[in-house]
Design an enzyme around this catalytic site. Structure first.
Site, short mmCIF file in Angstrom:
data_model
loop_
_atom_site.label_atom_id
_atom_site.label_comp_id
_atom_site.label_asym_id
_atom_site.label_seq_id
_atom_site.Cartn_x
_atom_site.Cartn_y
_atom_site.Cartn_z
CE1 TYR A 192 -1.79 -24.12 27.26
CE2 TYR A 192 -3.10 -22.81 28.55
CZ TYR A 192 -2.16 -22.80 27.58
OH TYR A 192 -1.88 -21.84 26.86
CB SER A 193 -3.59 -24.10 34.30
OG SER A 193 -3.53 -23.04 35.04
CB ALA A 194 -0.19 -27.74 36.06
CB SER B 51 -1.25 -18.98 28.86
OG SER B 51 -2.81 -18.84 29.10
CG HIS C 146 7.26 -26.39 21.99
ND1 HIS C 146 8.40 -25.65 21.99
CD2 HIS C 146 7.10 -27.39 22.95
CE1 HIS C 146 8.88 -26.34 23.40
NE2 HIS C 146 8.18 -27.40 23.75
CB ILE C 147 1.34 -25.96 23.75
CG1 ILE C 147 0.57 -25.37 22.78
CG2 ILE C 147 1.80 -25.00 25.16
CD1 ILE C 147 -0.69 -25.04 23.24
CG MET D 44 9.87 -29.85 21.48
SD MET D 44 11.46 -29.51 22.33
CE MET D 44 12.05 -28.58 20.78
CG ASP E 69 -6.99 -14.99 15.35
OD1 ASP E 69 -5.75 -15.20 15.39
OD2 ASP E 69 -7.63 -14.24 14.46
CE LYS F 83 1.52 -22.09 27.69
NZ LYS F 83 2.50 -22.19 26.78
P1 NDP Z 1 -0.73 -24.07 17.77
O1 NDP Z 1 -1.25 -25.37 18.21
O2 NDP Z 1 -1.21 -23.21 16.76
O3 NDP Z 1 1.05 -24.45 17.76
C1 NDP Z 1 1.62 -25.18 18.46
C2 NDP Z 1 2.78 -25.51 17.84
O4 NDP Z 1 3.57 -26.47 18.61
C3 NDP Z 1 2.81 -26.11 16.59
O5 NDP Z 1 3.76 -25.77 15.61
C4 NDP Z 1 2.63 -27.68 16.78
O6 NDP Z 1 3.57 -28.21 15.46
C5 NDP Z 1 3.81 -27.57 17.86
N1 NDP Z 1 3.79 -28.91 18.72
C6 NDP Z 1 2.72 -29.47 18.92
N2 NDP Z 1 3.19 -30.54 19.77
C7 NDP Z 1 4.31 -30.68 19.72
C8 NDP Z 1 5.68 -31.52 20.27
N3 NDP Z 1 5.18 -32.53 20.98
N4 NDP Z 1 6.84 -31.28 19.94
C9 NDP Z 1 7.08 -30.31 19.28
N5 NDP Z 1 6.30 -29.25 18.73
C10 NDP Z 1 4.84 -29.66 19.20
O7 NDP Z 1 -0.68 -22.89 19.25
P2 NDP Z 1 -0.91 -21.56 19.27
O8 NDP Z 1 0.02 -20.98 18.29
O9 NDP Z 1 -2.35 -21.24 19.43
O10 NDP Z 1 -0.01 -21.25 20.61
C11 NDP Z 1 1.23 -20.85 20.76
C12 NDP Z 1 1.60 -20.57 22.19
O11 NDP Z 1 0.65 -19.60 22.57
C13 NDP Z 1 1.47 -21.58 23.08
O12 NDP Z 1 2.59 -21.75 24.15
C14 NDP Z 1 0.22 -21.44 23.80
O13 NDP Z 1 0.13 -21.92 25.19
C15 NDP Z 1 0.19 -19.75 23.92
N6 NDP Z 1 -1.31 -19.31 24.16
C16 NDP Z 1 -2.20 -19.38 23.16
C17 NDP Z 1 -3.18 -19.01 23.32
C18 NDP Z 1 -4.40 -18.95 22.05
O14 NDP Z 1 -5.51 -18.81 22.53
N7 NDP Z 1 -4.05 -19.46 20.89
C19 NDP Z 1 -3.77 -18.37 24.41
C20 NDP Z 1 -2.69 -18.21 25.56
C21 NDP Z 1 -1.30 -18.77 25.22
P3 NDP Z 1 3.15 -29.98 15.21
O15 NDP Z 1 1.73 -30.47 15.47
O16 NDP Z 1 3.65 -29.89 13.68
O17 NDP Z 1 4.48 -30.43 15.99
#
Ligand code: NDP
Length: 287
Positions: A177-179, A164, A114-115, A87, A213, A181
């Protein structure tokens, strides 16, 4: 101060959240989930599959997506497929939505989750990293929304944006990251106004999450954060529920997030002090 505010937060949250959710609401719905190869996105895919939705999953790692798709089919998804790619490239973001159009001829729910990777440390002055992260965490969300909008208008569907507490109140060591969001909140709350003015019946749900988690969050921040994480499975279900109910915002975990947001309005300096005290100071790590 914190405990009564958390209680008040919980009361406000439940008072304002009518709960007539039924899993049937998702049966047969066509849903895109981004970032679905791990973490909260993967758990959302499993819930949607159990509910009988059609799912199109996206992330970079094909092997992981393949496994998630197989599990979704075992769990009862109406159909499950994936598209892999990064992405960082907005053309790819548009391609994912086109895949939904070509496969289903429409779309009911777009879950943007995704992030890209960012560090947990003092801001290192790397402007290029901020630009890249904005492309992955923000611009691709905009590009997918633009491409999906004609289909969502037709289905009177929903956009679910996973954000977040860091998109509502800044904290140390997460400036890039904060920016990204905060940008989501600005863009999507402005868009929500325009939909209402223009009678566009597409809901926008912004999900404000605390510490969850997932493996990546546990790896990157668990050593540095005092708060206990909340379970990703429940978090994923709450995101789907709030999207199906077309809620404006989800706060998860509700008491902590709603309490924090109340405190932000009433005593922002106190909130900042509490945020800093939740982070262990010896976090001057080398990336
Ligand atoms: P994960 O790191 O577990 O999952 C991130 C997902 O994004 C993976 O599927 C990863 O897969 C994919 N990804 C990473 N880079 C790219 C890229 N360049 N293009 C496309 N896909 C990508 O994150 P979480 O499940 O922890 O977080 C999910 C959401 O929740 C996020 O938006 C996060 O900001 C939000 N959030 C999470 C918190 C937490 O404590 N966990 C707290 C607050 C918010 P792959 O590497 O295969 O591409």
């Amino acid at each position: 101060v914190v405990i009564p505010l958390m209680g008040l937060g919980l009361a406000v949250y439940f008072y304002s959240a009518p709960d007539n959710f039924s899993e049937e609401m998702l049966r047969g719905k066509r849903v895109i989930v981004t970032g679905a190869s791990s973490g909260i996105g993967e758990q959302m895919a499993y819930h949607l599959a159990r509910m009988g939705a059609h799912v199109l999953l996206m992330a970079r790692t094909e092997a992981k997506l393949q496994k998630v798709v197989e599990r979704c089919l075992e769990l009862g998804a109406a159909s499950a497929r994936f598209v892999s790619g990064s992405m960082e490239n907005t053309a790819f973001a548009e391609e994912v939505v086109k895949e939904a159009e070509n496969t289903w001829g429409g779309l009911d729910m777009l879950i943007l989750n995704h992030i890209g990777y960012s560090y947990f440390n003092y801001f290192d002055g790397d402007v290029e990293h901020v630009r890249k992260l904005l492309e992955t965490n923000f611009l691709s969300y905009v590009a997918m929304t633009v491409t999906a909008l004609p289909m969502l208008k037709e289905s009177e569907g929903s956009i679910v944006v996973v954000s977040s507490v860091a998109g509502k109140a800044g904290g140390p060591f997460i400036a890039p990251y904060s920016a990204t969001k905060f940008a989501l909140e600005g863009f999507f709350s402005s868009l929500r106004h325009e939909f209402i003015i223009d009678n566009v019946n597409v809901s926008i749900t912004l999900c404000i999450l605390g510490f969850i988690d997932t493996d990546s969050a546990m790896r990157v921040v668990s050593h540095a954060i005092r708060a206990a994480p909340s379970p990703k499975e429940e978090c994923a279900l709450e995101i789907i529920r709030s999207g199906a109910l077309r809620q404006r915002e989800l706060h998860y975990p509700p008491s902590i997030v709603t309490g924090m947001l109340l405190l932000r309005g009433l005593a922002p300096d106190l909130l900042d002090t509490l945020i800093r005290s939740n982070v262990i100071k010896s976090t001057r790590l080398e990336a």
